[in-house]
Design an enzyme around this catalytic site. Structure first.
Site, mmCIF file in Angstrom:
data_model
loop_
_atom_site.group_PDB
_atom_site.id
_atom_site.type_symbol
_atom_site.label_atom_id
_atom_site.label_comp_id
_atom_site.label_asym_id
_atom_site.label_seq_id
_atom_site.Cartn_x
_atom_site.Cartn_y
_atom_site.Cartn_z
ATOM 1 N N SER A 157 5.198 -0.562 0.932
ATOM 2 C CA SER A 157 5.006 0.648 0.126
ATOM 3 C C SER A 157 5.636 0.397 -1.243
ATOM 4 C CB SER A 157 5.733 1.817 0.804
ATOM 5 O OG SER A 157 5.937 2.879 -0.111
ATOM 6 N N TYR A 170 12.780 6.109 5.242
ATOM 7 C CA TYR A 170 11.496 5.452 4.933
ATOM 8 C C TYR A 170 11.701 4.358 3.879
ATOM 9 C CZ TYR A 170 6.523 5.068 3.645
ATOM 10 O OH TYR A 170 5.239 4.611 3.393
HETATM 11 P P1 NAD Z 1 -1.395 7.505 8.840
HETATM 12 O O1 NAD Z 1 -0.441 8.522 9.367
HETATM 13 O O2 NAD Z 1 -2.834 7.837 8.771
HETATM 14 O O3 NAD Z 1 -1.275 6.141 9.651
HETATM 15 C C1 NAD Z 1 -0.149 5.727 10.343
HETATM 16 C C2 NAD Z 1 -0.633 5.162 11.648
HETATM 17 O O4 NAD Z 1 0.463 4.588 12.352
HETATM 18 C C3 NAD Z 1 -1.231 6.254 12.549
HETATM 19 O O5 NAD Z 1 -2.461 5.826 13.056
HETATM 20 C C4 NAD Z 1 -0.197 6.405 13.652
HETATM 21 O O6 NAD Z 1 -0.745 6.794 14.889
HETATM 22 C C5 NAD Z 1 0.338 4.988 13.698
HETATM 23 N N1 NAD Z 1 1.641 4.938 14.372
HETATM 24 C C6 NAD Z 1 2.746 5.703 14.145
HETATM 25 N N2 NAD Z 1 3.722 5.376 15.006
HETATM 26 C C7 NAD Z 1 3.229 4.358 15.765
HETATM 27 C C8 NAD Z 1 3.758 3.584 16.819
HETATM 28 N N3 NAD Z 1 5.004 3.789 17.277
HETATM 29 N N4 NAD Z 1 2.977 2.619 17.352
HETATM 30 C C9 NAD Z 1 1.723 2.402 16.919
HETATM 31 N N5 NAD Z 1 1.167 3.113 15.933
HETATM 32 C C10 NAD Z 1 1.914 4.078 15.366
HETATM 33 O O7 NAD Z 1 -0.814 7.112 7.428
HETATM 34 P P2 NAD Z 1 -1.184 5.905 6.461
HETATM 35 O O8 NAD Z 1 -0.936 6.398 5.114
HETATM 36 O O9 NAD Z 1 -2.493 5.340 6.802
HETATM 37 O O10 NAD Z 1 -0.021 4.863 6.794
HETATM 38 C C11 NAD Z 1 -0.273 3.497 7.154
HETATM 39 C C12 NAD Z 1 0.809 2.614 6.559
HETATM 40 O O11 NAD Z 1 0.718 2.641 5.142
HETATM 41 C C13 NAD Z 1 2.239 3.032 6.901
HETATM 42 O O12 NAD Z 1 3.018 1.876 7.166
HETATM 43 C C14 NAD Z 1 2.710 3.704 5.632
HETATM 44 O O13 NAD Z 1 4.102 3.638 5.472
HETATM 45 C C15 NAD Z 1 1.994 2.855 4.600
HETATM 46 N N6 NAD Z 1 1.884 3.496 3.286
HETATM 47 C C16 NAD Z 1 1.130 4.615 3.108
HETATM 48 C C17 NAD Z 1 1.047 5.181 1.837
HETATM 49 C C18 NAD Z 1 0.217 6.393 1.547
HETATM 50 O O14 NAD Z 1 0.318 6.919 0.425
HETATM 51 N N7 NAD Z 1 -0.615 6.871 2.444
HETATM 52 C C19 NAD Z 1 1.756 4.620 0.785
HETATM 53 C C20 NAD Z 1 2.533 3.495 1.009
HETATM 54 C C21 NAD Z 1 2.577 2.931 2.269
#
Ligand code: NAD
Length: 272
Positions: A157, A170
């Site tokens: 991130s 986080y």
């Molecule tokens: P999201 O909530 O749609 O996806 C997160 C996924 O992780 C979900 O499918 C959830 O079920 C899964 N998950 C959570 N705990 C879990 C576990 N214990 N075992 C297996 N799966 C698990 O959100 P997203 O934005 O798609 O996030 C995906 C990644 O991207 C994350 O690592 C997040 O930190 C990172 N990220 C997102 C953003 C953003 O702006 N959306 C920015 C920077 C980083």
């Protein structure tokens, strides 16, 4: 989505947390480029099956397998890798994407909220990377499919670099991922393993729904993005599939920011 090619043909990719958001876009992008995809989910089997169906219908040659796994549990992760290897023969790419937020001001943050986020966002990525490396080393080179022994992509991130008040658990998990990723590169690059991170900025997914579903919050957020739009999951999917392919072969041990310029600190554009 970018016009697909077959640059991941005959490779198998595990994408954790791919029933939604960024992981789903990564799974679809890699699937449409010919890879076999393991769609990992934690709680929503139905959504994972929809992603797998999409891949089966839209991929030129890849197949999809849905596997439940809590990435913070070692036995679950080992089981996911064993099932994948039994079904597809090996693993070529591991995208450690699963992640979560539990936000509190630091002085009010219960230990549980700290621990849970570290367990999923950091320990989960360690466990997946470890199993991937075990398989890469055991299996050896597959020169017919890739110039690398295997590829690991950590979903980091912008908060591996930008501090984030109210989200210390986080930000700490993502900051630590930087050292995990670089240490893996230092240790296993001589074996031809590539390990990199992607650092998304603000991408429209469930994780930040409360921001983009309020006009006022969205307006505040856009002030932090020089490119003046929120990202969408496909912005990450297309970069991830390129990063997994030999087109990016010489990239190792680095973080690619996909953030519309967020890490250029737009607050300073007018001298702060
Ligand atoms: P999201 O909530 O749609 O996806 C997160 C996924 O992780 C979900 O499918 C959830 O079920 C899964 N998950 C959570 N705990 C879990 C576990 N214990 N075992 C297996 N799966 C698990 O959100 P997203 O934005 O798609 O996030 C995906 C990644 O991207 C994350 O690592 C997040 O930190 C990172 N990220 C997102 C953003 C953003 O702006 N959306 C920015 C920077 C980083």
């Amino acid at each position: 989505m970018q016009k697909p090619n077959k640059r991941l043909e005959n490779q198998t990719c595990i994408v954790t947390g791919s029933s939604s958001g960024i992981g789903k876009a990564v799974a679809k992008a890699m699937g449409s480029e010919g890879a076999n995809i393991v769609v990992n989910y934690h709680s929503s089997k139905e959504k994972a099956e929809e992603v797998a169906d999409w891949i089966e219908k839209n991929s030129s040659c890849g197949n999809a397998l849905v596997i439940k796994c809590d990435v913070s549990k070692e036995d679950d992760v080992k089981n996911m890798f064993n099932k994948t290897i039994d079904y597809f023969g090996t693993v070529d790419v591991c995208v450690a994407n699963a992640g979560m937020q539990i936000d509190h001001p630091l002085h009010e943050m219960p230990l549980d909220a700290w621990q849970k986020v570290i367990d999923v966002n950091l320990t989960g990525q360690f466990l997946c990377a470890k199993e991937a490396i075990i398989e890469f080393l055991k299996r050896g080179m597959r020169k017919d499919v890739s110039k690398s022994l295997g590829k690991i992509i950590h979903m980091s991130s912008v908060h591996e670099e930008i501090p984030w008040a109210g989200h210390a658990n986080y930000a700490a998990s993502k900051g630590a991922l930087l050292m995990l990723m670089e240490s893996i590169c230092q240790e296993y690059a001589p074996h031809k393993v590539r390990c990199n991170s992607l650092a998304p900025g603000a991408i429209k997914t469930d994780i930040n729904k409360e921001v983009w579903s309020s006009e006022k919050e969205l307006e505040k957020l856009l002030k932090l993005i020089p490119y003046k739009r929120m990202g969408v999951p496909d912005d990450i999917g297309s970069v991830a599939s390129w990063l997994a392919s030999d087109e990016s072969e010489y990239i190792n041990g680095t973080t690619i920011f996909v953030d519309g310029g967020m890490t250029c600190y737009p607050g300073f554009a007018t001298n702060g």
